[in-house]
Design a protein around this motif. Structure first.
Motif, mmCIF file in Angstrom:
data_model
loop_
_atom_site.group_PDB
_atom_site.id
_atom_site.type_symbol
_atom_site.label_atom_id
_atom_site.label_comp_id
_atom_site.label_asym_id
_atom_site.label_seq_id
_atom_site.Cartn_x
_atom_site.Cartn_y
_atom_site.Cartn_z
ATOM 1 N N THR A 307 12.850 74.941 22.977
ATOM 2 C CA THR A 307 12.540 73.645 23.590
ATOM 3 C C THR A 307 13.204 72.503 22.836
ATOM 4 O OG1 THR A 307 10.495 73.464 22.298
ATOM 5 C CG2 THR A 307 10.332 74.450 24.498
ATOM 6 N N LYS A 308 13.929 72.838 21.756
ATOM 7 C CA LYS A 308 14.637 71.837 20.963
ATOM 8 C C LYS A 308 15.950 72.425 20.463
ATOM 9 C CE LYS A 308 10.311 69.951 19.023
ATOM 10 N NZ LYS A 308 9.594 69.590 17.769
ATOM 11 N N VAL A 309 16.892 71.533 20.199
ATOM 12 C CA VAL A 309 18.129 71.906 19.509
ATOM 13 C C VAL A 309 18.393 70.861 18.426
ATOM 14 C CG1 VAL A 309 20.608 72.338 19.685
ATOM 15 C CG2 VAL A 309 19.113 72.938 21.597
ATOM 16 N N VAL A 310 18.705 71.340 17.234
ATOM 17 C CA VAL A 310 19.166 70.464 16.158
ATOM 18 C C VAL A 310 20.683 70.591 16.066
ATOM 19 C CG1 VAL A 310 19.136 70.017 13.678
ATOM 20 C CG2 VAL A 310 17.020 70.664 14.848
ATOM 21 N N PHE A 311 21.381 69.478 16.288
ATOM 22 C CA PHE A 311 22.827 69.428 16.088
ATOM 23 C C PHE A 311 23.103 68.716 14.766
ATOM 24 C CE2 PHE A 311 22.856 69.729 20.803
ATOM 25 C CZ PHE A 311 23.800 70.726 20.975
ATOM 26 N N SER A 312 24.110 69.167 14.024
ATOM 27 C CA SER A 312 24.464 68.512 12.764
ATOM 28 C C SER A 312 25.839 67.870 12.872
ATOM 29 C CB SER A 312 24.439 69.509 11.609
ATOM 30 O OG SER A 312 25.455 70.480 11.757
ATOM 31 N N ASP A 313 26.019 66.822 12.071
ATOM 32 C CA ASP A 313 27.277 66.073 12.028
ATOM 33 C C ASP A 313 27.915 66.257 10.657
ATOM 34 O OD1 ASP A 313 29.347 64.177 12.211
ATOM 35 O OD2 ASP A 313 28.031 62.547 11.558
ATOM 36 N N GLU A 314 29.100 66.889 10.608
ATOM 37 C CA GLU A 314 29.796 67.070 9.334
ATOM 38 C C GLU A 314 30.788 65.933 9.119
ATOM 39 O OE1 GLU A 314 31.677 70.710 6.717
ATOM 40 O OE2 GLU A 314 32.334 70.469 8.772
ATOM 41 N N LEU A 315 30.255 64.741 8.949
ATOM 42 C CA LEU A 315 31.068 63.547 8.721
ATOM 43 C C LEU A 315 32.030 63.784 7.557
ATOM 44 C CD1 LEU A 315 31.622 60.462 9.095
ATOM 45 C CD2 LEU A 315 29.727 60.065 7.497
ATOM 46 N N GLY A 316 33.327 63.568 7.801
ATOM 47 C CA GLY A 316 34.314 63.738 6.744
ATOM 48 C C GLY A 316 34.753 65.162 6.512
ATOM 49 N N VAL A 340 14.194 68.918 27.914
ATOM 50 C CA VAL A 340 13.206 68.496 28.906
ATOM 51 C C VAL A 340 13.775 68.763 30.294
ATOM 52 C CG1 VAL A 340 11.815 66.581 29.762
ATOM 53 C CG2 VAL A 340 12.373 66.716 27.325
ATOM 54 N N ASP A 341 13.081 69.612 31.061
ATOM 55 C CA ASP A 341 13.563 69.974 32.399
ATOM 56 C C ASP A 341 15.013 70.451 32.351
ATOM 57 O OD1 ASP A 341 11.099 69.265 33.546
ATOM 58 O OD2 ASP A 341 11.726 67.185 33.771
ATOM 59 N N GLY A 342 15.315 71.242 31.311
ATOM 60 C CA GLY A 342 16.643 71.824 31.193
ATOM 61 C C GLY A 342 17.710 70.903 30.660
ATOM 62 N N LYS A 343 17.330 69.687 30.218
ATOM 63 C CA LYS A 343 18.302 68.717 29.740
ATOM 64 C C LYS A 343 17.973 68.278 28.312
ATOM 65 C CE LYS A 343 20.727 68.442 33.556
ATOM 66 N NZ LYS A 343 22.145 68.902 33.611
ATOM 67 N N LEU A 344 19.023 68.010 27.539
ATOM 68 C CA LEU A 344 18.878 67.551 26.166
ATOM 69 C C LEU A 344 18.550 66.071 26.124
ATOM 70 C CD1 LEU A 344 22.047 69.364 24.781
ATOM 71 C CD2 LEU A 344 19.696 69.919 24.124
ATOM 72 N N GLU A 345 17.493 65.717 25.379
ATOM 73 C CA GLU A 345 17.114 64.319 25.179
ATOM 74 C C GLU A 345 16.946 64.065 23.690
ATOM 75 O OE1 GLU A 345 13.676 63.265 27.466
ATOM 76 O OE2 GLU A 345 14.607 63.785 29.398
ATOM 77 N N ARG A 346 17.724 63.125 23.145
ATOM 78 C CA ARG A 346 17.688 62.869 21.718
ATOM 79 C C ARG A 346 16.389 62.176 21.320
ATOM 80 N NH1 ARG A 346 22.438 59.798 20.649
ATOM 81 N NH2 ARG A 346 21.213 57.883 20.648
ATOM 82 N N ARG A 347 15.793 62.673 20.197
ATOM 83 C CA ARG A 347 14.512 62.151 19.748
ATOM 84 C C ARG A 347 14.583 61.496 18.368
ATOM 85 N NH1 ARG A 347 13.321 62.345 24.412
ATOM 86 N NH2 ARG A 347 11.759 63.734 25.371
ATOM 87 N N GLY A 348 15.306 62.085 17.436
ATOM 88 C CA GLY A 348 15.306 61.537 16.081
ATOM 89 C C GLY A 348 16.437 62.104 15.244
ATOM 90 N N TYR A 349 16.528 61.622 14.000
ATOM 91 C CA TYR A 349 17.548 62.072 13.059
ATOM 92 C C TYR A 349 16.883 62.480 11.748
ATOM 93 C CZ TYR A 349 21.058 59.776 16.022
ATOM 94 O OH TYR A 349 21.866 59.403 17.063
ATOM 95 N N PHE A 350 17.532 63.400 11.048
ATOM 96 C CA PHE A 350 17.092 63.742 9.691
ATOM 97 C C PHE A 350 18.298 63.853 8.786
ATOM 98 C CE2 PHE A 350 16.552 66.833 6.282
ATOM 99 C CZ PHE A 350 15.467 66.289 5.615
ATOM 100 N N LYS A 351 18.176 63.237 7.608
ATOM 101 C CA LYS A 351 19.174 63.386 6.554
ATOM 102 C C LYS A 351 18.424 63.608 5.243
ATOM 103 C CE LYS A 351 23.480 61.320 4.917
ATOM 104 N NZ LYS A 351 24.390 60.161 5.120
#
Length: 466
Positions: A307-316, A340-351
């Motif tokens: 029900t969730k996906v975490v994507f990461s950003d490898e800046l640099g 949500v209903d088969g679609k990705l909705e961004r909720r927050g960030y973690f660093k």
């Protein structure tokens, strides 16, 4: 980490991006104040290798790199697990360790097979390596295939690991632009294994990476006859093209969740949600972009119920200090998306919240889910930022639970630290680029239920439910 052939351009752009963003207020939630020691956890006594940890984390073992996989560019890379064995990729080849007692790992064998990346996975008696560098040939004794007379080869190498003390080369499959990472998707028939190959490109003047390259490649490996492995599909999963301003097309990393018929692809400028009910014909469900905060969509992780996906950003591209006080908390970080209903909705960030020095390359890198029912908890590598365990059960307000931090590598080591950190059968295993294999223990009320889950094998890019 992005391949060297594209790293210079990306890092150059990242320098300008970080400079432009210095002082920019961070959007979204701020996990905790930036410091070497977050307010929620004080450092324990330094142990074994002069490391700093939260009170609930300790280093229980370290296996240094050894010859022939200990040269200046013989970096440790990715990890895979099977039974009582850990498999450690290395730019010089791979190693096998007996982890029946995780506090005392024992070397079993090493295979010299030089190439950039050597991302590793295991399936039955097969081990697969990603080769992301032109070589003179498909076998391990080939040299770098950059000479004028070299045809150039890169792709997948396959080994027989039925005898752990004596792994043997079986075959190889050449793929366009090589293989930076790969993802196993077992077929409905267990004797058939599909491998999704992720690779950046194109390179117009290259013999191994011709344009165009907005695609992934799917290799079929007959488990009983791996010598007949071949490419069976090259689907274009970008119906709307790829994100503008990126230096590469194709994908960096794909995580499959076969039980859910889903995959999430991190493709440099885009995140893509896929239906893989037919593994040879993946269907695009959604393509998302975050041009404000993400530079290089690096990897993806589902939570257990998908029900969730975490994507990461490898800046640099892994070579920069982006965990300093000049870089916003939403850059070089993780973005949490609810499905949500088969679609990705961004909720927050973690660093990860501890401020690092300007000499420490630090950015979000490889991690895995901890098997805890009803909770969403990950362990993750941050290069010289160390290892962070964090809770994203509340997608809007993720928080760190524990950490392991070695501190600056010093000297001329511009690239160092934890490449991959994964949880397997009660312990965290971290593949440190220079220091070798670390075994880390966390004791915390939140994470303790994970110790009750026994996995038979673990390849992080092929998720299973628990």
């Amino acid at each position: 980490m992005i391949p060297a052939k594209l790293r210079v351009a990306v890092v150059g752009a990242a320098v300008m991006l970080v400079a432009a963003c210095a002082g920019t207020p961070a959007a979204g939630p701020s996990p905790s104040p930036a410091s070497k020691t977050p307010s929620s956890a004080s450092p324990s006594a330094k142990t074994m290798a002069d490391v700093m940890t939260s009170d609930n984390v300790k280093l229980v073992a370290n296996m240094p790199r050894t010859a022939p996989l200990d040269g200046p560019m013989s970096w440790n890379s990715d990890l895979a697990f099977q039974g009582n064995y850990a498999y450690v990729g290395n730019f010089g080849g791979f190693s096998i360790f007996d982890i029946s007692d995780p506090t005392q790992p024992k070397p079993v064998s090493q295979v010299s097979c030089p190439s950039q990346q050597n991302d590793v996975s295991v399936y039955g008696d097969l081990l697969i390596l990603s080769i992301d560098e032109p070589r003179g040939g498909e076998k391990c004794d080939s040299d770098q295939g950059t000479g004028p007379s070299s045809a150039g080869w890169e792709g997948l190498r396959i080994f027989d690991i039925s005898d752990k003390k004596n792994p043997t080369y079986v075959s190889a499959v050449r793929t366009d632009c090589g293989s930076h990472t790969h993802t196993m998707v077992p077929g409905k028939n267990p004797d058939t294994l599909y491998v999704y190959v992720s690779s950046p490109g194109p390179e117009p003047d290259s013999k191994t990476c011709p344009p165009p390259h907005e695609l992934i490649q799917i290799v079929e490996i007959p488990v009983k006859d791996p010598k007949s492995a071949k490419i069976v599909a090259k689907p274009n999963i970008f119906p709307d093209g790829q994100g503008e301003g990126m230096f590469a097309a194709g994908c960096h990393d794909i995580t499959a969740y076969p039980e859910k018929n889903l995959a999430a692809a991190a493709c440099f400028g885009d995140g893509v949600l896929l239906d893989i009910a037919d593994p040879v014909k993946p269907k695009v469900l959604q393509q998302v972009r975050d041009t404000e905060n993400f530079q290089i969509w690096h990897s993806a992780t589902f939570n257990n119920d998908a029900t969730k996906v975490v994507f990461s950003d490898e800046l640099g591209g892994g070579g920069m200090a982006t965990c300093d006080n000049k870089t916003p908390k939403t850059k070089g970080a993780n973005a949490i998306y609810d499905i949500v209903d088969g679609k990705l909705e961004r909720r927050g960030y973690f660093k990860m919240p501890r401020e690092q020095t300007s000499n420490e390359n630090c950015v979000a890198h490889n991690g895995s889910l901890l098997p805890i029912k009803g909770k969403d908890v990950m362990v993750q590598a941050w290069y010289q930022g160390g290892v962070s365990v964090w809770d994203f059960t509340d997608s809007h307000s993720p928080r760190e639970v524990g950490f392991f931090d070695r501190g600056p590598a010093g000297g001329d080591h511009s690239i160092a630290g934890s490449w991959s950190a994964y949880y397997y059968n009660g312990y965290i295993y971290s593949s440190d680029i220079l220091k070798g294999l670390d075994v880390i223990q966390i004791d915390d009320p939140l994470t303790d239920p994970a110790k009750q889950v026994k996995m038979d094998d673990f390849n992080v890019q092929t998720q299973k439910s628990y």
